[in-house]
Design an enzyme around this catalytic site. Structure first.
Site: not given
Ligand code: PEP
Ligand code: MG
Length: 587
Positions: A438, A197, A462, A509
């Protein structure tokens, strides 16, 4: 006397781009060392109460910070403080520590430390980078409670008056959120990852940052000059004059470069010869929507939903709906592609029972998990469908390895639709349903899958890991993680061609989509959409607008004639330096 250390270069993980040069300000936040102290049965209650008081004190501190944010209108950070408050309310933290006090007969500090140690071991076994990064949220909370137990102050950052580079073992998201951009030039930390975060907040505030430097707090003295490059992850302590000057120049250019790039925000993403490619953003919190807009993103190409499962209880359909509705409304008139849960193995929360797996990356994760935990999956699908009535959403299934998984997932989706129909709840009946590409087996049958999927999105993180057999989080084989490996390029080409032959669109992506140097190759491959971290979008757009499709196709065919990734990489860099000397010369 300690000898001043000169010109030390270190490499960490660049998590928020930009160059910062300034004096180091060390935050005394190292681990608190506590000895395990034996107690007598009669002291159990006192120690338990001390622990509970420290938890309450920690909550009070976080609420005060939250109150400040509310006053300042910094709404986007409140969510993260709330997440930390939730961790403080987690029964596991409270009960397990108290159990250690009671059964182990040890003082509160040692009992908490022991619990944190056990948790840390669990998190270390987690394969998924995003989830592993949550470990630091939990550690930060543990440290805060420990500090309150031993009566050590939690030094805030709001009092800092000079312009400095913050150096800390770790920073909490609330520390980062309190940073004033005119005072804090940047920060560097010993621990942390791209998806912690703290890193997310740094990116949204555009504060240059490098994390994961291991023991930078031990290498730097207060007042040392620090140079940090948040793009490359390089940190230099007390650089020689020439290096200092070169970075100063780069940082001035960088500001110019950034401002210059933002000019591209409003411009269409089309090549010189009129071919358009959609540039979208990858996010994991609705709070990141303003940053998408500021960088000219055309919607969300990947919304990772894992964060929703990190709270103190499992998300309900309502929780899903609230978040996805915010996305649908927030990105209008564009669309948001929501990826269903992609959690990776091992026990993680008290809510989900994960089996022990020796190889979680290939275990019960992502769509495999959702197809097993149908009720959880249905709650998510229902939340997405309901939210689709408020804007344009797409749904995407992760880690599809073959047709049966896609069919089963779609079957469950149909059941959820019928349930909504029977209750008269509206949703977008035309909502597109796509899959992540992926896994090599899916890529090999892309032509077959394209008949039943509305779109593909190539997850290179991946896809590369599984195609090259390179664990994406293993630093020992990181040198073999080559996005431009000829095999990877061929696989992507096969997927794009299969999609186009079937008349469906294909996006990318994974991190590869946000690498400016690779953009012409990706255009040449024919991708319809690239989805990336928002701050890179203007740069990628500049490249799109600066090349023609014929240049891109030519580059691709040259590249496909090479036999090794390293040859391709240097050819691409050379070509980019010719096409975009300002950005790529000398990089
Ligand atoms: C990918 O694998 O490329 C991807 C985008 O998904 P994640 O990084 O969340 O696994
Ligand atoms: Mg993935």
């Amino acid at each position: 006397m300690v000898k001043k250390r000169e010109n030390i270069t270190l490499k960490g993980i660049g998590v928020s781009s930009g160059i910062a040069i300034g004096r180091a300000h060390l935050i005394e936040r190292g681990r608190i060392e506590v000895e395990e102290r034996s107690i007598k049965p009669g002291q159990v209650e006192r120690e338990t109460n001390r622990f509970k008081r420290a938890v309450e004190q920690s909550k009070g501190q976080l609420r005060r910070i939250k109150g400040k944010f509310v006053k300042e209108g910094a709404k986007e950070h409140i969510y993260i403080i709330d997440a930390h408050l939730l961790i403080l309310e987690d029964r596991m933290l409270i009960d397990d520590t108290i159990k250690n006090i009671r059964e182990g007969l040890i003082g509160a500090e040692g009992a908490l430390k022991r619990h944190m140690h056990d948790l840390s071991k669990i998190f270390d076994r987690i394969e998924d980078e995003y989830l592993r990064a949550r470990k630091s949220d939990i550690e930060q909370i543990g440290e805060r409670v420990l500090r309150n137990l031993v009566g050590k102050r939690h030094e805030g950052l709001s009092h800092i008056k000079e312009k400095v580079v913050i150096v800390a073992h770790d920073l909490t998201p609330s520390d980062t959120a309190q940073m004033k951009k005119d005072k804090i030039l940047g920060f560097i930390t010993d621990i942390g990852g791209r998806t912690s975060h703290t890193s997310i907040v740094a990116r949204s505030l555009e504060i240059p940052a490098v994390v994961g430097l291991d023991n930078i707090t031990q290498q730097i003295m207060p007042g040392d000059i620090v140079v940090l490059d948040g793009m490359t992850g390089v940190v230099i302590i007390n650089p020689p004059k020439a290096v200092f000057k070169a970075y100063l120049e780069r940082s001035q250019n960088y500001q110019y470069f950034e401002e210059e790039l933002l000019r591209f925000k409003e411009l269409p993403s089309v090549t010189k010869d009129g071919y358009s490619v959609r540039l979208a953003g990858n996010i994991e919190l609705p709070e990141e929507i303003p940053s998408l807009k500021d960088h000219g993103a055309q919607g969300i190409g990947l919304y990772r939903t894992e964060f929703l499962y990190m709270g103190k209880r499992l998300p309900t359909e309502e929780d899903h709906f609230d978040v996805y509705r915010r996305l649908a409304e927030g990105v209008a008139p564009y669309s948001a592609t929501i990826r269903t849960l992609d959690m990776g193995g091992d026990k993680l929360t008290s809510h989900i029972e994960w089996a022990e797996e020796t190889n979680p990356a290939m275990g019960l994760r992502a769509i495999r998990f959702s197809l097993k935990e149908v009720e959880l999956f249905k709650a998510q699908l229902s939340g997405i469908l309901r939210a689709s009535a408020y804007g344009k959403l797409k749904i995407m299934f992760p880690m599809i390895s073959g047709m049966m998984e896609l069919r089963q997932a779609k079957e469950i989706l149909s059941e959820v639709k019928s349930e909504l129909d029977s209750k008269g709840i509206p949703y977008d009946r035309e909502m597109e349903v796509g899959i992540m590409m992926e896994i090599p087996s899916a890529a090999a049958i892309a032509d077959i899958l394209a008949k039943e999927a509305d779109f593909f999105s190539i997850g290179t993180n991946d896809l590369i890991q599984y195609s090259l057999a390179i664990d994406r989080v293993n630093e020992h084989v990181a040198y073999l993680y080559e996005p431009l490996h000829p095999a990877v390029i061929r696989i992507i080409k096969g997927v794009v061609d299969a999609a186009h032959n079937a008349g469906i669109k294909v996006s990318m992506c994974g991190e590869m989509a946000g690498e400016p140097a690779y953009v012409p190759i990706l255009l040449g491959l024919g991708l319809d959409e690239l989805s990336m971290n928002a701050p890179v979008i203007p740069w990628v757009k500049k490249i799109v607008r600066g090349v023609s499709m014929s240049d891109a196709k030519k580059l691709l065919s040259d590249v496909m004639a090479f036999t090794a990734a390293s040859e391709i990489e240097s050819h691409v860099r050379e070509r980019m330096a010719e096409l975009f000397p300002d950005e790529f010369m000398g990089r």
